[in-house]
Scaffold this motif. Structure first.
Motif, PDB file in Angstrom:
ATOM      1  N   PRO A   5      49.848  90.024 114.384  1.00 25.38           N
ATOM      2  CA  PRO A   5      51.308  90.009 114.334  1.00 25.38           C
ATOM      3  C   PRO A   5      51.894  89.182 115.491  1.00 25.38           C
ATOM      4  CG  PRO A   5      50.426  92.263 114.483  1.00 25.38           C
ATOM      5  CD  PRO A   5      49.322  91.329 114.804  1.00 25.38           C
ATOM      6  N   VAL A   6      52.995  88.517 115.223  1.00 25.24           N
ATOM      7  CA  VAL A   6      53.719  87.765 116.256  1.00 25.24           C
ATOM      8  C   VAL A   6      55.174  88.234 116.211  1.00 25.24           C
ATOM      9  CG1 VAL A   6      54.538  85.480 116.964  1.00 25.24           C
ATOM     10  CG2 VAL A   6      52.219  85.755 116.056  1.00 25.24           C
ATOM     11  N   ILE A   7      55.670  88.703 117.353  1.00 25.41           N
ATOM     12  CA  ILE A   7      57.004  89.316 117.367  1.00 25.41           C
ATOM     13  C   ILE A   7      57.873  88.721 118.475  1.00 25.41           C
ATOM     14  CG2 ILE A   7      58.258  91.515 117.647  1.00 25.41           C
ATOM     15  CD1 ILE A   7      55.519  92.875 116.811  1.00 25.41           C
ATOM     16  N   GLY A   8      59.124  88.477 118.165  1.00 20.49           N
ATOM     17  CA  GLY A   8      60.103  88.063 119.178  1.00 20.49           C
ATOM     18  C   GLY A   8      61.370  88.884 118.985  1.00 20.49           C
ATOM     19  N   LEU A   9      61.972  89.344 120.088  1.00 19.53           N
ATOM     20  CA  LEU A   9      63.155  90.201 119.965  1.00 19.53           C
ATOM     21  C   LEU A   9      64.425  89.504 120.433  1.00 19.53           C
ATOM     22  CD1 LEU A   9      61.927  93.696 121.285  1.00 19.53           C
ATOM     23  CD2 LEU A   9      61.755  92.760 118.975  1.00 19.53           C
ATOM     24  N   GLU A  10      65.512  89.786 119.734  1.00 15.69           N
ATOM     25  CA  GLU A  10      66.846  89.377 120.182  1.00 15.69           C
ATOM     26  C   GLU A  10      67.580  90.663 120.536  1.00 15.69           C
ATOM     27  OE1 GLU A  10      68.490  86.167 117.291  1.00 15.69           O
ATOM     28  OE2 GLU A  10      66.845  87.171 116.285  1.00 15.69           O
ATOM     29  N   ILE A  11      67.898  90.822 121.826  1.00 18.50           N
ATOM     30  CA  ILE A  11      68.527  92.065 122.277  1.00 18.50           C
ATOM     31  C   ILE A  11      69.983  91.813 122.641  1.00 18.50           C
ATOM     32  CG2 ILE A  11      68.499  93.837 124.082  1.00 18.50           C
ATOM     33  CD1 ILE A  11      65.478  93.363 124.308  1.00 18.50           C
ATOM     34  N   ILE A 153      69.794  88.594 124.837  1.00 21.62           N
ATOM     35  CA  ILE A 153      68.569  88.192 125.526  1.00 21.62           C
ATOM     36  C   ILE A 153      67.527  87.894 124.457  1.00 21.62           C
ATOM     37  CG2 ILE A 153      66.840  88.882 127.253  1.00 21.62           C
ATOM     38  CD1 ILE A 153      69.295  91.260 127.524  1.00 21.62           C
ATOM     39  N   VAL A 154      67.129  86.635 124.363  1.00 31.02           N
ATOM     40  CA  VAL A 154      66.183  86.222 123.318  1.00 31.02           C
ATOM     41  C   VAL A 154      64.800  86.046 123.931  1.00 31.02           C
ATOM     42  CG1 VAL A 154      65.670  84.484 121.559  1.00 31.02           C
ATOM     43  CG2 VAL A 154      68.055  84.996 122.140  1.00 31.02           C
ATOM     44  N   SER A 155      63.809  86.711 123.363  1.00 27.00           N
ATOM     45  CA  SER A 155      62.448  86.582 123.909  1.00 27.00           C
ATOM     46  C   SER A 155      61.681  85.490 123.173  1.00 27.00           C
ATOM     47  CB  SER A 155      61.681  87.897 123.789  1.00 27.00           C
ATOM     48  OG  SER A 155      61.037  87.987 122.524  1.00 27.00           O
ATOM     49  N   GLU A 156      60.666  84.964 123.828  1.00 30.59           N
ATOM     50  CA  GLU A 156      59.701  84.080 123.170  1.00 30.59           C
ATOM     51  C   GLU A 156      58.893  84.934 122.185  1.00 30.59           C
ATOM     52  OE1 GLU A 156      58.771  80.529 123.848  1.00 30.59           O
ATOM     53  OE2 GLU A 156      60.907  80.818 124.220  1.00 30.59           O
ATOM     54  N   PRO A 157      58.250  84.295 121.193  1.00 34.44           N
ATOM     55  CA  PRO A 157      57.416  85.099 120.271  1.00 34.44           C
ATOM     56  C   PRO A 157      56.096  85.481 120.933  1.00 34.44           C
ATOM     57  CG  PRO A 157      57.444  82.784 119.603  1.00 34.44           C
ATOM     58  CD  PRO A 157      58.343  82.889 120.796  1.00 34.44           C
ATOM     59  N   ASP A 158      56.173  86.257 122.022  1.00 36.84           N
ATOM     60  CA  ASP A 158      54.998  86.568 122.845  1.00 36.84           C
ATOM     61  C   ASP A 158      54.444  87.963 122.593  1.00 36.84           C
ATOM     62  OD1 ASP A 158      55.102  84.126 124.057  1.00 36.84           O
ATOM     63  OD2 ASP A 158      56.082  84.823 125.900  1.00 36.84           O
ATOM     64  N   ALA A 195      64.577  92.365 115.345  1.00 42.46           N
ATOM     65  CA  ALA A 195      63.172  92.019 115.588  1.00 42.46           C
ATOM     66  C   ALA A 195      62.714  90.959 114.602  1.00 42.46           C
ATOM     67  CB  ALA A 195      62.312  93.271 115.466  1.00 42.46           C
ATOM     68  N   ASN A 196      62.151  89.885 115.135  1.00 42.23           N
ATOM     69  CA  ASN A 196      61.590  88.823 114.287  1.00 42.23           C
ATOM     70  C   ASN A 196      60.087  88.993 114.253  1.00 42.23           C
ATOM     71  OD1 ASN A 196      63.945  86.658 113.896  1.00 42.23           O
ATOM     72  ND2 ASN A 196      64.118  87.644 115.897  1.00 42.23           N
ATOM     73  N   ILE A 197      59.524  88.983 113.062  1.00 45.37           N
ATOM     74  CA  ILE A 197      58.087  89.196 112.967  1.00 45.37           C
ATOM     75  C   ILE A 197      57.440  88.346 111.884  1.00 45.37           C
ATOM     76  CG2 ILE A 197      58.572  91.296 111.595  1.00 45.37           C
ATOM     77  CD1 ILE A 197      55.707  92.202 112.728  1.00 45.37           C
ATOM     78  N   SER A 198      56.282  87.783 112.262  1.00 45.75           N
ATOM     79  CA  SER A 198      55.461  87.066 111.285  1.00 45.75           C
ATOM     80  C   SER A 198      54.024  87.491 111.563  1.00 45.75           C
ATOM     81  CB  SER A 198      55.606  85.556 111.468  1.00 45.75           C
ATOM     82  OG  SER A 198      55.177  85.183 112.767  1.00 45.75           O
ATOM     83  N   ILE A 199      53.132  87.174 110.636  1.00 43.24           N
ATOM     84  CA  ILE A 199      51.713  87.397 110.929  1.00 43.24           C
ATOM     85  C   ILE A 199      50.969  86.091 110.648  1.00 43.24           C
ATOM     86  CG2 ILE A 199      51.773  89.870 110.421  1.00 43.24           C
ATOM     87  CD1 ILE A 199      50.419  89.255 107.752  1.00 43.24           C
ATOM     88  N   VAL A 206      49.376  78.010 114.776  1.00 42.45           N
ATOM     89  CA  VAL A 206      50.698  77.778 114.160  1.00 42.45           C
ATOM     90  C   VAL A 206      51.319  79.117 113.781  1.00 42.45           C
ATOM     91  CG1 VAL A 206      51.907  76.657 112.234  1.00 42.45           C
ATOM     92  CG2 VAL A 206      49.905  75.556 113.271  1.00 42.45           C
ATOM     93  N   LEU A 207      52.635  79.234 113.996  1.00 39.21           N
ATOM     94  CA  LEU A 207      53.306  80.494 113.681  1.00 39.21           C
ATOM     95  C   LEU A 207      53.489  80.646 112.175  1.00 39.21           C
ATOM     96  CD1 LEU A 207      56.173  80.573 116.366  1.00 39.21           C
ATOM     97  CD2 LEU A 207      54.057  81.893 116.371  1.00 39.21           C
ATOM     98  N   GLY A 208      53.412  81.879 111.695  1.00 35.71           N
ATOM     99  CA  GLY A 208      53.685  82.158 110.294  1.00 35.71           C
ATOM    100  C   GLY A 208      55.181  82.205 110.033  1.00 35.71           C
ATOM    101  N   THR A 209      55.561  82.392 108.766  1.00 37.14           N
ATOM    102  CA  THR A 209      56.984  82.503 108.431  1.00 37.14           C
ATOM    103  C   THR A 209      57.474  83.891 108.804  1.00 37.14           C
ATOM    104  OG1 THR A 209      56.610  81.030 106.590  1.00 37.14           O
ATOM    105  CG2 THR A 209      58.670  82.284 106.579  1.00 37.14           C
ATOM    106  N   ARG A 210      58.653  83.949 109.461  1.00 40.38           N
ATOM    107  CA  ARG A 210      59.114  85.232 109.995  1.00 40.38           C
ATOM    108  C   ARG A 210      60.157  85.891 109.120  1.00 40.38           C
ATOM    109  NH1 ARG A 210      64.252  83.978 113.646  1.00 40.38           N
ATOM    110  NH2 ARG A 210      64.366  81.762 113.207  1.00 40.38           N
ATOM    111  N   ALA A 211      60.221  87.198 109.272  1.00 37.25           N
ATOM    112  CA  ALA A 211      61.341  87.961 108.732  1.00 37.25           C
ATOM    113  C   ALA A 211      62.124  88.463 109.933  1.00 37.25           C
ATOM    114  CB  ALA A 211      60.828  89.136 107.916  1.00 37.25           C
ATOM    115  N   GLU A 212      63.443  88.540 109.793  1.00 45.10           N
ATOM    116  CA  GLU A 212      64.264  89.072 110.868  1.00 45.10           C
ATOM    117  C   GLU A 212      64.739  90.456 110.449  1.00 45.10           C
ATOM    118  OE1 GLU A 212      67.267  86.470 112.374  1.00 45.10           O
ATOM    119  OE2 GLU A 212      68.399  88.100 113.284  1.00 45.10           O
ATOM    120  N   LEU A 213      64.395  91.489 111.237  1.00 47.73           N
ATOM    121  CA  LEU A 213      64.722  92.864 110.867  1.00 47.73           C
ATOM    122  C   LEU A 213      65.974  93.337 111.590  1.00 47.73           C
ATOM    123  CD1 LEU A 213      61.127  94.390 111.130  1.00 47.73           C
ATOM    124  CD2 LEU A 213      62.155  93.121 109.227  1.00 47.73           C
TER     125      LEU A 213
END
Ligand code: ADP
Ligand code: MG
Ligand code: ZN
Length: 477
Positions: A5-11, A153-158, A195-199, A206-213
């Motif tokens: 999983p790869v996740i990035g958050l927008e707070i 506050i936007v995080s990297e997909p880390d 929360a943005n997440i792809s796998i 390469v990053l997968g296509t994300r969904a934004e929750l």
């Protein structure tokens, strides 16, 4: 296949300023609808926004706390969309030139450290609030919240797991609370997160296509929604399908996410620089002033507690989970310099008490001085550890000092040897069967005798002396 999983958050953090970001209206929560409004936040034609300096100050604090680079010149932009909670038809935000970029925070997860990149921090205004009642043929709008300052506050997909996302979110909440810029309440919406997440297959770069929750209003929901989404995306990819980029809503009742809008329906916000606001220029004097007045942050405080008070990292983390709790602890230790013992009483007894009473540390009925006073009484053997718990309960109820309670309730520990000897003799006399059994090797009965003596003395006998006398007398039998 093994997926990662790869996740990035927008707070979004609501800033605790007294007034709104571009007008003098109060930000106080709970006023009658539409009373904290003026021509500016109502979006009347011909009015001009004026930037609230405190909003910049708070944003700078966050920028420093997250190791960001500060843009000496930043800009406000208009984000255009139509919705009834947005009277101007645009939200003032920052776009191409945010106040801060390229930062990071260090989080700890299962004992190992991890650095999470911060892409950017920008300032913006909040929208109003709509209420939909099933019994009414219309919706109601409250514009009190319109123009309340936010930072995003936007995080990297880390982030690589729901637990990491949770730990990061908790860490940021603790930072905004330490900085005193946001109350960090997810349930009430003053601290929100998308929360943005792809796998992707493990090892793939390469990053997968994300969904934004969206609609994640507690830590539990964030983690649950991410778990659900990982499974959903895995299933699609395992079936040789493709994940589509979309915004999905978390449904806490059904424990699942559902599609809200796809990429095609994504808004085109037609961002452009707001012509009513000058570029924001921040000088060195201001920057240095904020830097110098930054409080000690959670990670630094935890480290210092471990070193200065010889506490375990678990203890130090528990105590520094909030600035107020850490201050409470330090105040108690100043008066009773046994950090480990103070820590035990604070984390077990005090937090337990506050938890059952649903109170915060600021509302503690027991002051740090009174807690230290109680520990002093144990230390001087005026009361036993057991009686101390009774005194603690009484302090919680009455707010009185431990000395007052001990005196009033006559709880002073009995250390008079002859008085204890008398009770021990009586107990042994009254329990001949047990004495016989003890002599025949059932030494476990010691606990029973101690218990009986304590019962007779209402818990006030000094346990050490009781044990000594019992040992001596039983040997004589
Ligand atoms: P938007 O505003 O369109 O949602 P942003 O660029 O502001 O886009 O960032 C959205 C968030 O999504 C960031 O936190 C980023 O780390 C994260 N993100 C971007 N791409 C991915 C991806 N492929 N998988 C997971 N998270 C991603
Ligand atoms: Mg987004
Ligand atoms: Zn206003």
């Amino acid at each position: 296949m093994n997926f990662e999983p790869v996740i990035g958050l927008e707070i979004h953090a609501q800033l605790k300023t007294k007034t709104k970001i571009f007008c003098g209206c109060s930000t106080k929560f709970g006023a009658p609808p539409n009373t904290h409004t003026c021509p500016v936040c109502l979006g009347m034609p011909g009015v001009l926004p004026v930037l609230n300096k405190m909003v910049v100050e708070y944003s700078l604090r966050m920028a420093f706390a997250t190791n960001c680079e500060i843009n000496r010149e930043s800009r406000f932009a208009r984000k255009n969309y139509f919705y009834p909670d947005l009277p101007k038809g645009y939200q003032i935000s920052q776009y191409e030139l945010p106040i801060a970029e390229n930062g990071y925070v260090n989080i700890e997860i299962n004992g190992h450290k991890k650095r999470i990149g911060i892409t950017r921090i920008h300032m913006e205004e909040d929208a109003g609030k709509l209420t939909h009642s099933p019994n009414l043929p219309f919706s109601m709008v409250d514009l009190n919240r319109t123009g309340t300052p936010l930072i995003e506050i936007v995080s990297e997909p880390d982030l690589r797991s729901p637990e990491e996302a949770g730990a990061y979110l908790r860490h940021l909440r603790s930072i905004v609370r330490y900085l005193g810029i946001c109350d960090g309440n997810m349930e009430e919406g003053s601290f929100r997160c998308d929360a943005n997440i792809s796998i992707r297959p493990k090892g793939e770069s390469v990053l997968g296509t994300r969904a934004e929750l969206k609609n994640l209003n507690s830590f539990k929901h964030v983690e649950k929604a991410l778990y659900y989404e990982i499974d959903r995306q895995k299933e699609i990819l395992s079936d040789s399908g493709t994940v589509i980029q979309e915004t999905r809503l978390w449904d806490p009742d059904k424990n699942r996410t559902t599609s809200m809008r796809g990429k095609e329906e994504a808004h085109d916000y037609r961002y452009f620089p707001d012509p009513d606001l000058l570029p924001l220029v921040i000088d060195d004097i201001w920057i240095n002033d904020v830097k110098e007045n930054l409080p000690e942050l959670p990670n630094a405080k935890t480290k210092r507690f471990i070193k200065e008070f010889s506490l375990s990292s678990n203890d130090a983390e528990a105590l520094t989970s909030s600035r107020e709790l850490a201050e409470y602890f330090e105040e108690s230790v100043k008066e009773f310099p046994n950090p480990k013992q103070v820590c035990n009483w604070v984390t077990v007894e005090l937090l337990g008490l506050l938890n059952t009473k649903e109170k915060t540390i600021n509302e503690s009925p027991i002051s740090p001085g009174n807690l230290a006073g109680l520990l002093k009484l144990i230390d001087k053997e005026v009361i036993s550890g057991k009686i101390a718990k009774t005194v603690f309960g009484e302090m919680a109820k009455t707010g009185q000092t431990p000395e007052e309670i001990v005196k009033k309730k006559q709880l002073v520990q009995v250390t008079d040897v002859s008085a204890i000897e008398e009770v021990v003799s009586k107990v042994l006399l009254n329990n001949p069967k047990e004495v016989e059994a003890y002599k025949n090797g059932k030494t476990k009965l010691m606990g029973f005798f101690v218990g009986q003596v304590m019962k007779e003395t209402k818990g006030k006998a000094n346990p050490k002396i009781v044990n000594e006398i019992l040992g001596k007398k039983l040997k004589e039998k």
